[in-house]
Enzyme design. Structure first.
Site, PDB file in Angstrom:
ATOM      1  CG  HIS A  52      -1.960  -1.001   1.245  1.00  0.00           C
ATOM      2  ND1 HIS A  52      -3.021  -0.946   2.120  1.00  0.00           N
ATOM      3  CD2 HIS A  52      -2.156  -2.114   0.495  1.00  0.00           C
ATOM      4  CE1 HIS A  52      -3.826  -1.961   1.910  1.00  0.00           C
ATOM      5  NE2 HIS A  52      -3.311  -2.701   0.932  1.00  0.00           N
ATOM      6  CD  GLU A  54      -1.865   3.949   3.596  1.00  0.00           C
ATOM      7  OE1 GLU A  54      -1.631   3.360   2.520  1.00  0.00           O
ATOM      8  OE2 GLU A  54      -2.996   4.005   4.104  1.00  0.00           O
TER       9      GLU A  54
END
Length: 151
Positions: A52, A54
């Protein structure tokens, strides 16, 4: 730069993800006013469920600083973090998490669950949601609309 300017940089990353046929979520990590890391979803490209936006920027910031302690860093991300990414923020000691769109199906900061408020965890990042939420939600809606149209 302001919170909105950092979120605009995360939106630039989301647009890059869209152009690569990735779910358009972008993120940046900021420390002392400097962007340390920027990135976007790469799950399709890497064939990895954990890549992801993040996770990418947390990994990059840790490598750049030579430590897993990001306690003086702030994360800006276009969509409310999922449980995995919220957990990574806790584990890496991110100071503040700023996000754009709320995620009623998987958000783990403010909607489905509020991981940062769980007393059992040893770190509790501050969170601030809804920054440029219309723009952040719009790119996601556009992406999924194009996916349905192309089926």
């Amino acid at each position: 730069m302001t919170e909105k300017e950092y979120m605009k940089t995360a939106l630039e990353e989301a647009r890059l993800a869209f152009s690569q046929d990735e779910v358009p979520i972008g993120a940046v990590i900021v420390r002392n006013g400097e962007i340390l890391a920027r990135g976007h979803n790469l799950r399709e490209t890497t064939h990895s469920g954990i890549w992801h936006a993040e996770m990418k920027v947390i990994d990059e910031a840790c490598r750049k600083l030579g430590t897993w302690h990001l306690d003086d860093c702030d994360l800006y991300v276009t969509l409310e973090p999922c449980p995995m990414c919220a957990g990574a923020c806790i584990q890496s000691r991110i100071r503040n998490v700023y996000f754009g769109a709320y995620d009623p199906k998987g958000g783990s900061v403010a909607t489905v669950q509020r991981m940062f408020r769980k007393k059992a965890y040893n770190h509790h990042p501050s969170s601030h949601g809804g920054i440029l939420k219309e723009e952040c939600a719009a790119i996601l809606k556009e992406y999924f609309k194009s996916k349905r149209k192309n089926k």
